[in-house]
Scaffold this motif. Sequence first.
Motif, PDB file in Angstrom:
ATOM      1  N   ILE A  99     -25.422  20.247   9.081  1.00 28.87           N
ATOM      2  CA  ILE A  99     -25.137  18.883   9.516  1.00 28.87           C
ATOM      3  C   ILE A  99     -23.958  18.362   8.723  1.00 28.87           C
ATOM      4  O   ILE A  99     -24.010  18.255   7.497  1.00 28.87           O
ATOM      5  N   ASN A 100     -22.868  18.059   9.417  1.00 29.23           N
ATOM      6  CA  ASN A 100     -21.682  17.484   8.802  1.00 29.23           C
ATOM      7  C   ASN A 100     -21.499  16.078   9.352  1.00 29.23           C
ATOM      8  O   ASN A 100     -21.381  15.894  10.573  1.00 29.23           O
ATOM      9  N   ALA A 101     -21.492  15.081   8.487  1.00 27.88           N
ATOM     10  CA  ALA A 101     -21.416  13.689   8.925  1.00 27.88           C
ATOM     11  C   ALA A 101     -20.305  12.959   8.186  1.00 27.88           C
ATOM     12  O   ALA A 101     -20.215  13.030   6.957  1.00 27.88           O
ATOM     13  N   ILE A 102     -19.455  12.276   8.950  1.00 28.02           N
ATOM     14  CA  ILE A 102     -18.437  11.399   8.385  1.00 28.02           C
ATOM     15  C   ILE A 102     -18.895   9.973   8.656  1.00 28.02           C
ATOM     16  O   ILE A 102     -18.978   9.546   9.818  1.00 28.02           O
ATOM     17  N   LEU A 103     -19.236   9.242   7.592  1.00 25.44           N
ATOM     18  CA  LEU A 103     -19.947   7.981   7.751  1.00 25.44           C
ATOM     19  C   LEU A 103     -19.187   6.805   7.149  1.00 25.44           C
ATOM     20  O   LEU A 103     -18.521   6.938   6.127  1.00 25.44           O
ATOM     21  N   LYS A 104     -19.344   5.661   7.787  1.00 22.37           N
ATOM     22  CA  LYS A 104     -18.904   4.397   7.213  1.00 22.37           C
ATOM     23  C   LYS A 104     -19.995   3.859   6.292  1.00 22.37           C
ATOM     24  O   LYS A 104     -21.188   3.965   6.585  1.00 22.37           O
ATOM     25  N   GLU A 105     -19.610   3.288   5.174  1.00 25.31           N
ATOM     26  CA  GLU A 105     -20.569   2.661   4.281  1.00 25.31           C
ATOM     27  C   GLU A 105     -20.822   1.227   4.744  1.00 25.31           C
ATOM     28  O   GLU A 105     -19.891   0.512   5.111  1.00 25.31           O
ATOM     29  N   ASN A 162     -28.258  22.551   5.503  1.00 27.37           N
ATOM     30  CA  ASN A 162     -27.058  22.171   4.761  1.00 27.37           C
ATOM     31  C   ASN A 162     -26.517  20.867   5.332  1.00 27.37           C
ATOM     32  O   ASN A 162     -26.182  20.791   6.519  1.00 27.37           O
ATOM     33  N   ILE A 163     -26.450  19.857   4.472  1.00 27.17           N
ATOM     34  CA  ILE A 163     -26.023  18.527   4.903  1.00 27.17           C
ATOM     35  C   ILE A 163     -24.818  18.112   4.076  1.00 27.17           C
ATOM     36  O   ILE A 163     -24.890  18.065   2.838  1.00 27.17           O
ATOM     37  N   THR A 164     -23.737  17.794   4.730  1.00 23.13           N
ATOM     38  CA  THR A 164     -22.528  17.324   4.049  1.00 23.13           C
ATOM     39  C   THR A 164     -22.167  15.953   4.600  1.00 23.13           C
ATOM     40  O   THR A 164     -22.028  15.779   5.815  1.00 23.13           O
ATOM     41  N   VAL A 165     -22.032  14.984   3.706  1.00 23.28           N
ATOM     42  CA  VAL A 165     -21.658  13.623   4.088  1.00 23.28           C
ATOM     43  C   VAL A 165     -20.345  13.280   3.405  1.00 23.28           C
ATOM     44  O   VAL A 165     -20.217  13.426   2.182  1.00 23.28           O
ATOM     45  N   ILE A 166     -19.385  12.821   4.200  1.00 26.43           N
ATOM     46  CA  ILE A 166     -18.093  12.400   3.670  1.00 26.43           C
ATOM     47  C   ILE A 166     -17.902  10.929   4.009  1.00 26.43           C
ATOM     48  O   ILE A 166     -18.022  10.517   5.173  1.00 26.43           O
ATOM     49  N   GLY A 167     -17.628  10.130   2.991  1.00 26.20           N
ATOM     50  CA  GLY A 167     -17.389   8.719   3.221  1.00 26.20           C
ATOM     51  C   GLY A 167     -16.085   8.487   3.964  1.00 26.20           C
ATOM     52  O   GLY A 167     -15.079   9.159   3.714  1.00 26.20           O
ATOM     53  N   THR A 173     -17.346   8.598  -1.344  1.00 24.35           N
ATOM     54  CA  THR A 173     -17.958   7.299  -1.113  1.00 24.35           C
ATOM     55  C   THR A 173     -17.618   6.352  -2.266  1.00 24.35           C
ATOM     56  O   THR A 173     -17.292   6.787  -3.365  1.00 24.35           O
ATOM     57  N   THR A 174     -17.726   5.059  -1.978  1.00 24.09           N
ATOM     58  CA  THR A 174     -17.390   4.042  -2.972  1.00 24.09           C
ATOM     59  C   THR A 174     -18.618   3.329  -3.490  1.00 24.09           C
ATOM     60  O   THR A 174     -18.728   3.052  -4.686  1.00 24.09           O
TER      61      THR A 174
END
Length: 421
Positions: free
Chosen positions: A7-13, A43-48, A81-82
Amino acid sequence: LIENCTINAILKESLIDWNGGYGIPQQLAVMITSSEVTFNNNNITVIGNGVISKAYYSTYGVFCSGRNLTFTNNNITINNTTGYSYGLVVRSSNNLVSNNNITIQSKAYANAVYFARGTIHNNTIRDNYLNVSCISNKAPWGNYAVVYAVVLEDRNYVGGIYNPNRTTVKHNNIINNTIYASARQTYSIEVFGAIDLNISDNKMYNNGTAPMAIGIIGYNSSINNNNITCVGTTNRTDGTVDYIVSRTVGVYAYLSDGINITDNTFNMTKGRGIFLTKSDNILITRNMINTTNHDYTIDLNSTNITILYNNLTSRNHVGDESVNGSAGDDITVKYNQYTTTTLEIKSNDTTTINHTIPITITVKDSQNNSLPYVKLIINNEEETTEVITSNEGNYVYNYTPTTEGKKTITVKLENYLIFDN
């Protein structure tokens, strides 16, 4: 069953909506609301990817509100992420979190495993690799950057001496995790209210201005056989919004009752190994504490504290002298100096095969005072057993020979705390 997924996720905070629903950010990678779920080897990757709100925004890797979750052998990575960045958020009971690799790098705040809200009972967090870090000194809204590897939070707790009768957090275990925490402020493990908690066999490496390994507000709990390293730059408290105030310390017990701190190893640069504030009925025994840039290994402003058989070395003191109990009441500090004396005791009793004979072992000092909570190593030529003496300094060893002949029962206090021969 959710298994072997990538799981690859590009997310807004975003802000968390606490007024309704589950209380989660607007975007997250995985959400589990069912019970009896096995989540394994994913496998989970999160990019802010920027923020939606102006401040106090959050990112979740995995959120779970269902009970009886088996969360094992997963990899979670969060970066770029911030704001408030969480690897695994759980709001339920009877869950296993084991053999996971969770790595989070944020600018302001990172938390690998977070148990809070609702009833948090009978959970086990074990055998995980947790790495949390912040790359900035402050959050955009002004707070100092801070990281937490594991957090247990009792939302019923509103301050003051912890009341076990109102708890929502009990019978949990944090065992054999490897934790790396690096930020202006660190908490490898924070416990904001819990009873019957077991924190044992963890390895914690903390680096920052004011790194803390374990901060606890709790009741009837144990901190046992952990290896703690804190590399800090200040002996002072650091500005924080956390109720457990940030400082360089190995274990900080605040407003707690009935905490046993035993068999841990502390390596400190700045700060104390153990600090107690407004706590009661604390046992500190068989720990090894070395702090190179503080006058005290143990410091306390508490009552009914027993400090026995520790190996204590601070900047200017060793043994009992490295304990500052001047602000406490009903404090017992004895035998906190390490030697390499070996004591052997032999029993010459006669018995028959397969008949159990009780052998009472009593340990006393040179003034004939019984020594409680001493570790004994007992060998009967077939097996070796490690035991602890009672409050009265006794241990009853039941021996059953299975063959004829002369048997030697040997009891050793090896490399331990022996005084005055």
